[in-house]
Design a protein around this motif. Structure first.
Motif: not given
Lengths: 389, 311
Positions: A294-296, B33-34, B37, B39-40, B42-44, B48, B252-253
């Motif tokens: 997920k994410g990228w 990591a998110d 980064s 590139k993301s 989306l907090c791990s 969400f 796209s969130l």
């Protein structure tokens, strides 16, 4: 239309051998055929060697359109220009060329853009004809038309190819290595390099370790991926895969009931940065998407599925996962610019090509190549047209 | 939503009493990591989810006067004079920004704007198609306009949306209910000579995502899913098209944005008069009339209706 266009004055048809596919799924017949001279913007090519790709088998078996018969299959090859049609300035007799199913007209918006390799002047389609004039250059000795395949038709001593589909290369490359860049290895390496843009240090998962999947591994290795997970039904593919950079192997079938995507998500702690589907099955595309991080994460589709097949993805996953789904035709590469780049990397001993060629046969034994590939016993089987080459 | 910090729990250094903050359903822990980064978004650590609880302790801070637990909603629960929000869901902002503009960046406008700016990375001179001209879709248009898109095609079943859309940069309108025998994607393919460079789905219907994908330009086109569909919904795409079209499909969130860093950027662009926010607020009500806001939105009569907690 054919009446207005003609080949160059003095150009003659050639009589030569070809492996003709007359009925779906039946052995090819080595026959003498007549190859017409090239029309404007075409070149007649003497094939040096050609290799078998699973896409040949897919359309060899296909009973309904776009499967058509009788046809001259083959699309991964290397040859020498025997003659050129009118209005051809970029090639001359004697040039070494690699034909590709992907066109590269260099004039349309897509060819000129860095972001696309899907030529608009010659949109990809599995056609029975030559691309520009929609006619055939082949007849058998009874005068019956033989259909073309992917604008190449390399299972013939001579073929005619449009210049948009011909990449000129320097002479001196071993033909039984250079021919691999005509389709399979370019597709796989390109998918990792150009389409996915694999980053150094990343984790890659490859579904299907045939020549395409192994070429993806090779491309990922060259991009500096640190972990390359190969998935296949055949455990022998792991040893073979190691030569191309595969670091981990997951059986597609022996996971005690766990879906492959779960195995991969667990072993990577959340999913691979890039997942490549190199078989051509919607269910595997769905698995690849599921275990892409997920994410990228990027899921790249290379495999050719049967007509009408649909990929189903959960809407919520698309919205909330941040994953990207993208297809890769010919690895996103532009043949005329990128094949020479890959050849150079082979010469520099960076890109491995030798290990892809597991078998070599003479033209008369072309059906053995089919058997070997169908039985999963080979990677690339190179077919030499002339024993003396 | 736009709040003033009334008090903080233990171990809170980022914000203090009196700070003006925007809560967001998207978390930013800043450590995973998110979050680290580029590139993301989306907090791990606090992924969400539509959760009834506070994110960190999975409990509620609300009870009614009978002692019954009241559930939270996506980590914010702003329909209350006071709420409790985790610091990961709070962005501190400049107190000078008018609250009935700043609050829009808490969700809708950030989502739409970010989808164009961050997720799609709309390029100057490009053609954009937007399915659904609600606040999200119009925010996508605004984002595309600021990115320099030359053509912004809005698709909606309500023709009034075109006039509205023009304020946000919409240049062409396609009425999805009035295409005759043609599909919307066919109309868009024809008018754009092969498809839009970017297609945004801002309604939440798999059939519209399908249409968006169909009229996204081959070779380099991106289809971006912004709308929230019902649970269990599936998108079905032709395998042939996926392989042969070169099109990219992505979701796209929150517009791909990281709240704590990107909301202040968008606020600054508003204050510089680049980003338009005023036109999104079509109605303003008092707290006791909150149900009127629901009616207005359900009937498609408003974009954003701001609810003031205090007169």
């Amino acid at each position: 239309m054919e009446e207005k266009l003609s080949s160059k004055a003095g150009a003659k048809p050639i009589r030569c051998r070809a492996a003709v596919s007359r009925k779906p799924g039946e052995p090819l017949l080595i026959e003498e055929i007549i190859v017409a001279p090239p029309m404007p913007r075409e070149a007649r090519i003497r094939i040096i060697c050609t290799s078998l790709c699973y896409s040949d088998i897919t359309f060899w078996r296909m009973k309904e359109f776009p499967g058509v018969f009788p046809r001259i299959l083959g699309h991964e090859a290397i040859g020498v220009v025997e003659s050129v049609g009118e209005d051809v300035t970029e090639l001359i007799e004697g040039d070494i060329v690699i034909p590709t199913f992907m066109p590269d007209c260099r004039e349309c918006m897509d060819c000129k853009s860095e972001k696309s390799n899907l030529c608009s002047n010659f949109p990809f389609k599995v056609s029975p004809w030559m691309p520009r004039y929609e006619s055939s250059r082949f007849k058998d000795l009874n005068g019956e038309t033989l259909y073309h395949f992917l604008s190449v038709s390399s299972f013939s001593e001579y073929t005619v190819v449009d210049v948009a589909y011909l990449t000129k290369i320097d002479p001196g490359f071993p033909p039984n290595r250079a021919c691999l860049l005509s389709c399979g290895v370019s597709t796989g390496v390109g998918a990792a390099w150009k389409t996915a843009n694999v980053e150094a240090g990343s984790t890659v998962a490859i579904f299907g370790l045939g020549s395409i999947g192994l070429a993806v591994a090779e491309g990922a290795r060259l991009c500096g991926a640190t972990r390359i997970i190969g998935v296949d039904v055949n455990p022998d593919k792991f040893e073979i895969g190691k030569k191309f950079g595969v670091t981990d192997f997951v059986s597609a079938v022996n996971n005690g009931g766990k879906p492959v995507s779960q195995v991969i998500t667990e072993m990577t702690g959340g999913g691979a940065d890039y997942c490549f589907e190199c078989v051509g099955q919607a269910a595997l595309v769905q698995e690849a998407y599921a275990c892409c991080r997920k994410g990228w994460g990027k899921t790249i589709v290379l495999g050719v599925d049967k007509p009408g097949s649909q990929v189903a993805l959960p809407s919520n996953a698309i919205l909330q996962s941040g994953k990207i789904l993208i297809g890769s035709l010919f690895g996103g590469l532009k043949p005329k610019s990128d094949i020479p780049v890959l050849l150079k990397r082979y010469t520099n001993k960076e890109l491995h090509l030798d290990e892809f060629v597991t078998h070599e046969v003479g033209f008369e034994d072309i059906n053995k190549a089919f058997d070997l590939l169908i039985e999963g016993q080979c990677l690339r089987c190179v077919i030499w047209m002339n024993k003396n080459e | 939503m736009h709040r003033v910090v009334e008090s903080v729990g233990e171990d809170v250094d980022e914000v203090s009493e009196g700070d003006v903050v925007i809560p967001t359903f998207m978390s930013v822990c800043g450590e995973c990591a998110d979050c680290i980064s580029k590139k993301s978004n989306l907090c791990s650590k606090y992924p969400f989810k539509i959760c009834p609880w506070m994110p960190r302790y999975e409990t509620s801070r609300f009870t009614d006067l009978k002692g019954q637990v009241l559930y939270h909603f996506i980590f914010v629960s702003s329909f209350s004079e006071y709420t409790v929000v985790d610091v990961c869901n709070v962005t501190k902002i400049d107190p000078a920004v008018p609250p009935n503009r700043a609050c829009l960046l808490s969700c809708g406008i950030s989502t739409g704007f970010g989808a164009a700016w961050k997720t799609a990375e709309v390029e100057k001179g490009s053609t954009v198609a937007i399915f659904g001209l609600g606040s999200i879709g119009l925010a996508v248009a605004e984002g595309a306009r600021l990115c320099g898109a030359a053509r912004i095609i809005g698709v909606d079943i309500n023709p009034n949306k075109f006039e509205f859309g023009k304020k946000f940069g919409v240049t062409d309108f396609v009425n999805a209910a009035n295409c005759g025998s043609k599909s919307v994607s066919q109309v868009i393919n024809e008018m754009s000579g092969g498809g839009a460079d970017y297609c945004f789905e801002c309604v939440g219907l798999a059939s519209l995502v399908h249409e968006a994908y169909a009229c996204c330009r081959k070779g380099w086109g991106k289809t971006i899913v912004v709308g929230v569909d019902k649970p269990g919904s599936k998108l079905s795409l032709s395998s042939f098209e996926v392989l042969h079209s070169g099109k990219k499909l992505m979701g796209s969130l929150f517009g791909g944005l990281k709240a704590k860093t990107d909301i202040p950027i968008l606020l600054a662009r508003y204050m510089n008069k680049e980003l338009q926010l005023d036109e999104f607020v079509t109605h303003e009500l008092q707290f006791e009339d909150i149900n009127k806001a629901f009616d207005l939105l359900i009937e498609g009569e408003c974009l954003r209706c701001v609810i003031w907690m205090q007169k």
